[in-house]
Design a protein around this motif. Structure first.
Motif, PDB file in Angstrom:
ATOM      1  N   THR A  57      12.332 -11.868  37.211  1.00  0.00           N
ATOM      2  CA  THR A  57      13.145 -10.807  36.603  1.00  0.00           C
ATOM      3  C   THR A  57      12.662 -10.497  35.199  1.00  0.00           C
ATOM      4  OG1 THR A  57      14.733 -12.431  35.792  1.00  0.00           O
ATOM      5  CG2 THR A  57      15.216 -11.412  37.911  1.00  0.00           C
ATOM      6  N   TYR A  58      13.109  -9.351  34.702  1.00  0.00           N
ATOM      7  CA  TYR A  58      12.908  -8.964  33.310  1.00  0.00           C
ATOM      8  C   TYR A  58      14.250  -9.147  32.600  1.00  0.00           C
ATOM      9  CZ  TYR A  58       8.377  -6.554  33.925  1.00  0.00           C
ATOM     10  OH  TYR A  58       7.068  -6.234  34.145  1.00  0.00           O
ATOM     11  N   VAL A  59      14.210  -9.390  31.294  1.00  0.00           N
ATOM     12  CA  VAL A  59      15.422  -9.444  30.491  1.00  0.00           C
ATOM     13  C   VAL A  59      15.354  -8.323  29.462  1.00  0.00           C
ATOM     14  CG1 VAL A  59      16.754 -10.760  28.804  1.00  0.00           C
ATOM     15  CG2 VAL A  59      15.816 -11.915  30.804  1.00  0.00           C
ATOM     16  N   ALA A  60      16.324  -7.412  29.520  1.00  0.00           N
ATOM     17  CA  ALA A  60      16.465  -6.372  28.502  1.00  0.00           C
ATOM     18  C   ALA A  60      17.297  -6.976  27.379  1.00  0.00           C
ATOM     19  CB  ALA A  60      17.156  -5.143  29.077  1.00  0.00           C
ATOM     20  N   TYR A  61      16.827  -6.806  26.148  1.00  0.00           N
ATOM     21  CA  TYR A  61      17.421  -7.481  24.997  1.00  0.00           C
ATOM     22  C   TYR A  61      17.658  -6.489  23.874  1.00  0.00           C
ATOM     23  CZ  TYR A  61      17.755 -11.037  21.286  1.00  0.00           C
ATOM     24  OH  TYR A  61      18.161 -11.828  20.249  1.00  0.00           O
ATOM     25  N   TYR A  62      18.923  -6.283  23.532  1.00  0.00           N
ATOM     26  CA  TYR A  62      19.301  -5.454  22.393  1.00  0.00           C
ATOM     27  C   TYR A  62      19.680  -6.385  21.256  1.00  0.00           C
ATOM     28  CZ  TYR A  62      22.290  -2.930  19.186  1.00  0.00           C
ATOM     29  OH  TYR A  62      22.837  -2.410  18.054  1.00  0.00           O
ATOM     30  N   ASN A  63      19.065  -6.180  20.094  1.00  0.00           N
ATOM     31  CA  ASN A  63      19.360  -6.983  18.913  1.00  0.00           C
ATOM     32  C   ASN A  63      19.781  -6.025  17.801  1.00  0.00           C
ATOM     33  OD1 ASN A  63      19.461  -8.853  16.893  1.00  0.00           O
ATOM     34  ND2 ASN A  63      17.305  -9.364  16.923  1.00  0.00           N
ATOM     35  N   ALA A  64      20.963  -6.235  17.259  1.00  0.00           N
ATOM     36  CA  ALA A  64      21.488  -5.326  16.251  1.00  0.00           C
ATOM     37  C   ALA A  64      20.776  -5.449  14.911  1.00  0.00           C
ATOM     38  CB  ALA A  64      22.984  -5.562  16.051  1.00  0.00           C
ATOM     39  N   ASP A  65      20.172  -6.595  14.633  1.00  0.00           N
ATOM     40  CA  ASP A  65      19.505  -6.809  13.350  1.00  0.00           C
ATOM     41  C   ASP A  65      18.340  -7.754  13.564  1.00  0.00           C
ATOM     42  OD1 ASP A  65      18.691  -7.271  10.767  1.00  0.00           O
ATOM     43  OD2 ASP A  65      20.595  -8.096  10.085  1.00  0.00           O
ATOM     44  N   ASP A  66      17.147  -7.262  13.431  1.00  0.00           N
ATOM     45  CA  ASP A  66      15.950  -8.054  13.702  1.00  0.00           C
ATOM     46  C   ASP A  66      15.528  -8.842  12.461  1.00  0.00           C
ATOM     47  OD1 ASP A  66      13.784  -9.070  15.024  1.00  0.00           O
ATOM     48  OD2 ASP A  66      12.512  -7.345  14.653  1.00  0.00           O
ATOM     49  N   ARG A  67      16.375  -9.751  12.048  1.00  0.00           N
ATOM     50  CA  ARG A  67      16.061 -10.533  10.851  1.00  0.00           C
ATOM     51  C   ARG A  67      15.391 -11.837  11.278  1.00  0.00           C
ATOM     52  NH1 ARG A  67      21.770 -11.567   8.033  1.00  0.00           N
ATOM     53  NH2 ARG A  67      22.436 -10.511   9.884  1.00  0.00           N
ATOM     54  N   ASP A  68      14.581 -12.394  10.417  1.00  0.00           N
ATOM     55  CA  ASP A  68      13.843 -13.625  10.713  1.00  0.00           C
ATOM     56  C   ASP A  68      14.795 -14.806  10.573  1.00  0.00           C
ATOM     57  OD1 ASP A  68      12.134 -15.728  11.008  1.00  0.00           O
ATOM     58  OD2 ASP A  68      10.708 -15.069   9.486  1.00  0.00           O
ATOM     59  N   LEU A  69      15.212 -15.381  11.690  1.00  0.00           N
ATOM     60  CA  LEU A  69      16.208 -16.445  11.675  1.00  0.00           C
ATOM     61  C   LEU A  69      15.647 -17.768  11.166  1.00  0.00           C
ATOM     62  CD1 LEU A  69      18.032 -15.644  14.994  1.00  0.00           C
ATOM     63  CD2 LEU A  69      18.711 -15.084  12.676  1.00  0.00           C
ATOM     64  N   ARG A  70      14.314 -17.917  11.061  1.00  0.00           N
ATOM     65  CA  ARG A  70      13.736 -19.151  10.530  1.00  0.00           C
ATOM     66  C   ARG A  70      14.113 -19.317   9.061  1.00  0.00           C
ATOM     67  NH1 ARG A  70       7.828 -17.658  12.277  1.00  0.00           N
ATOM     68  NH2 ARG A  70       8.711 -15.797  11.355  1.00  0.00           N
ATOM     69  N   ASN A  71      14.329 -18.213   8.357  1.00  0.00           N
ATOM     70  CA  ASN A  71      14.688 -18.271   6.949  1.00  0.00           C
ATOM     71  C   ASN A  71      16.194 -18.326   6.735  1.00  0.00           C
ATOM     72  OD1 ASN A  71      11.984 -18.126   6.238  1.00  0.00           O
ATOM     73  ND2 ASN A  71      11.998 -15.893   6.270  1.00  0.00           N
ATOM     74  N   CYS A  72      16.961 -18.230   7.782  1.00  0.00           N
ATOM     75  CA  CYS A  72      18.421 -18.225   7.658  1.00  0.00           C
ATOM     76  C   CYS A  72      19.012 -18.816   8.936  1.00  0.00           C
ATOM     77  CB  CYS A  72      18.922 -16.802   7.434  1.00  0.00           C
ATOM     78  SG  CYS A  72      20.690 -16.730   7.084  1.00  0.00           S
ATOM     79  N   PRO A  73      18.995 -20.149   9.067  1.00  0.00           N
ATOM     80  CA  PRO A  73      19.415 -20.758  10.330  1.00  0.00           C
ATOM     81  C   PRO A  73      20.875 -20.554  10.684  1.00  0.00           C
ATOM     82  CG  PRO A  73      19.051 -22.433   8.660  1.00  0.00           C
ATOM     83  CD  PRO A  73      18.597 -21.123   8.072  1.00  0.00           C
TER      84      PRO A  73
END
Length: 161
Positions: A57-73
């Motif tokens: 299957t494919y997964v469709a992914y909507y993200n409201a804010d593409d922020r780098d989570l490595r810098n803000c866990p």
């Protein structure tokens, strides 16, 4: 009066010069050969979810804010994800059974405990293939379908990553 005018001009210049990279960015992504693993006791209580590889299957992914989570866990942003069959030219999920089979999930993409989400209980999701690596996907989810979105209606082009 001069101080007020100077403050106004300084504010405009400061806000106008901010980097666009700091602004929230919605993303519309398709992960090929992935599936959603939602850990939770039932559909009413949420749980951790993961988007994992090795599936048909494919997964469709909507993200409201593409922020780098490595810098803000402990940060996170609202997401909606669901599975679909990539061999179809179009699809429509609107019944409780169809939404559950597609693992339609809304939640947060990060935080202290990782991604967290709930099954979407109602609404309609449709998709139309637009080319080899593009899909036009529409979501119309009412306010009661998700704890994270107080109603969500959006149509966008999702691209295979």
């Amino acid at each position: 009066m001069k101080n007020w005018f100077g403050l106004l001009i300084s504010s405009i210049l400061f806000l106008g010069c901010q980097s666009k990279e700091n602004l929230p960015k919605e993303t519309y992504t398709i992960f090929s050969n992935h599936y959603i693993d939602l850990w939770g006791p039932d559909t009413l209580r949420g749980g951790s979810f993961f988007i994992l590889e090795k599936a048909s299957t494919y997964v469709a992914y909507y993200n409201a804010d593409d922020r780098d989570l490595r810098n803000c866990p402990d940060c996170g942003s609202p997401v909606i994800a669901f599975e679909f069959d990539p061999s179809l030219l179009s699809f429509r999920y609107s019944t409780v059974r169809e939404l559950k089979t597609a693992n339609v999930t809304s939640g947060w993409n990060g935080g202290f405990n990782g991604p967290y989400g709930y099954r979407v209980q109602s609404g309609t999701i449709t998709g139309q293939k637009q080319g080899l690596h593009r899909w036009l996907i529409s979501m119309d989810l009412p306010a009661d379908s998700s704890i994270y979105f107080k109603g969500f209606k959006k149509t966008a082009v999702y691209k295979v990553r």
